[in-house]
Design an enzyme around this catalytic site. Structure first.
Site, mmCIF file in Angstrom:
data_model
loop_
_atom_site.group_PDB
_atom_site.id
_atom_site.type_symbol
_atom_site.label_atom_id
_atom_site.label_comp_id
_atom_site.label_asym_id
_atom_site.label_seq_id
_atom_site.Cartn_x
_atom_site.Cartn_y
_atom_site.Cartn_z
ATOM 1 N N SER A 139 -7.076 9.748 -4.147
ATOM 2 C CA SER A 139 -6.148 9.345 -3.094
ATOM 3 C C SER A 139 -4.901 10.201 -3.192
ATOM 4 O O SER A 139 -4.626 10.803 -4.245
ATOM 5 C CB SER A 139 -5.773 7.868 -3.278
ATOM 6 O OG SER A 139 -4.683 7.496 -2.469
ATOM 7 N N TYR A 152 -3.235 0.603 -8.057
ATOM 8 C CA TYR A 152 -4.116 1.472 -7.279
ATOM 9 C C TYR A 152 -3.876 2.931 -7.656
ATOM 10 O O TYR A 152 -4.809 3.694 -7.925
ATOM 11 C CB TYR A 152 -3.850 1.245 -5.790
ATOM 12 C CG TYR A 152 -4.622 2.141 -4.859
ATOM 13 C CD1 TYR A 152 -5.929 1.842 -4.500
ATOM 14 C CD2 TYR A 152 -4.031 3.285 -4.314
ATOM 15 C CE1 TYR A 152 -6.636 2.654 -3.631
ATOM 16 C CE2 TYR A 152 -4.726 4.099 -3.443
ATOM 17 C CZ TYR A 152 -6.031 3.782 -3.104
ATOM 18 O OH TYR A 152 -6.736 4.608 -2.242
#
Length: 249
Positions: A139, A152
Site C-alpha cells: 500500500s 494497517y
C-alpha cells in the site's frame, strides 16, 4: 497446459479485477475469499471469459485454511504458477492509542500473518515445480507513514520486507516476488473506510497530484504484468500505483 493462479481477496476489488484480467490470458483461477457470494460471483465472471475457476472459502489468518486453499488449488489445476497475495482489511480509522487491541490483532492476523502463511505454502509448491511468480499487495501506507492507519501501515511495511527477503532467499531457484503499493483506489474496502471517515477522502484526493482515486482495473493491469512472463527480470520490486501520491511525500 494452462497456467493457474490463486487470488486471495478475489471476491471484490483488486482481486476480482485481477481475476478477470488474468482470465483474458486464459489463466485458471482459484478465487479465495471469506465472502462466498462475492467469490462465487467472480468465479462465474471468470468462466464467462473462457477460463476455468473454483471458489475456495478461507479465513487467511488461519494457517489450516491457507494450507487448504493451496491443496485445493493443486487438486483443481495441478499446479500454482501465479499467486496474487491480496486479502486485507483497513480498520476503523481511529488513531492508534484509541484502537482496540482486538482490532489490532485482526488486522495483523489477516494482512500480515495471512500473507506470510500464503507465501509459505504457495512458494513451497512453486519451488517443487521449478518456480513461479508472486505479487503481494502492500500500500502507499507501506512506503510512507500515514495517520489513522498505524496498524494497517505496519502490516504493509511488513509485506514489503516479506517481498524483498523472499527474493534474497529464493530468486536463484526460479521464484519471483514483487509487491504493489496502491494509493487510494475505488474498491469496496476503501469506499467503506471513507464512508466512515469522509474527511480522509477529501484529504486523500487533495493530496493526489492526478486529483482522483485509482481504479481496480488499473491496478489489475499492473498485477497481471508482474505475474506473467512479460516481467521475467523484475524481482523484489515495490511498484507504486498511486497517481503520484507518495511522490510528493
Amino acid at each position: 497446459m494452462s497456467k493457474a493462479a490463486i487470488i486471495t481477496g478475489g471476491g471484490s476489488g483488486l482481486g476480482k479485477a485481477t481475476a478477470l484480467r488474468l482470465a483474458e490470458e486464459a489463466v485458471n483461477i482459484a478465487v479465495v475469499d471469506i465472502d462466498e457470494e462475492g467469490g462465487n460471483e467472480t468465479v462465474d465472471l471468470v468462466k464467462k471469459e473462457g477460463a476455468d475457476a473454483v471458489f475456495i472459502k478461507a479465513d487467511v489468518s488461519k494457517v489450516e485454511e491457507v494450507k487448504n486453499y493451496v491443496d485445493k488449488t493443486v487438486e483443481a489445476f495441478g499446479s500454482i504458477d501465479y499467486f496474487f497475495n491480496n486479502a486485507g482489511i483497513s480498520g476503523s480509522g481511529e488513531y492508534y492509542l484509541d484502537t482496540e487491541i482486538s482490532e489490532i490483532e485482526k488486522i495483523v492476523g489477516i494482512n500480515l500473518m495471512g500473507a506470510l502463511y500464503g507465501v509459505r505454502y504457495v512458494a513451497e509448491v512453486m519451488l517443487k515445480n521449478g518456480g513461479g511468480s508472486i505479487v503481494n499487495t502492500a500500500s502507499s501506507a507501506g512506503v510512507i507513514g500515514q495517520d489513522s492507519v498505524v496498524t494497517y501501515s505496519a502490516t504493509k511495511h511488513g509485506i514489503i520486507g516479506l517481498t524483498k527477503s523472499m527474493v534474497a532467499e529464493y530468486a536463484k531457484d526460479g521464484l519471483r516476488v514483487n509487491a504493489i503499493a496502491p494509493g487510494p483506489t475505488e474498491t469496496k474496502m476503501v469506499k467503506e473506510f471513507y464512508d466512515n471517515n469522509p474527511k480522509m477522502k477529501e484529504n486523500a484526493e487533495a493530496g493526489i497530484p492526478q486529483k482522483r482515486l485509482g481504479t481496480p482495473e488499473e491496478v489489475a493491469e499492473l498485477v497481471a504484468f508482474l505475474l506473467t512472463s512479460k516481467a521475467q527480470y523484475i524481482n523484489g520490486e515495490v511498484i507504486r500505483i498511486d497517481g503520484g501520491f507518495t511522490n510528493t511525500k
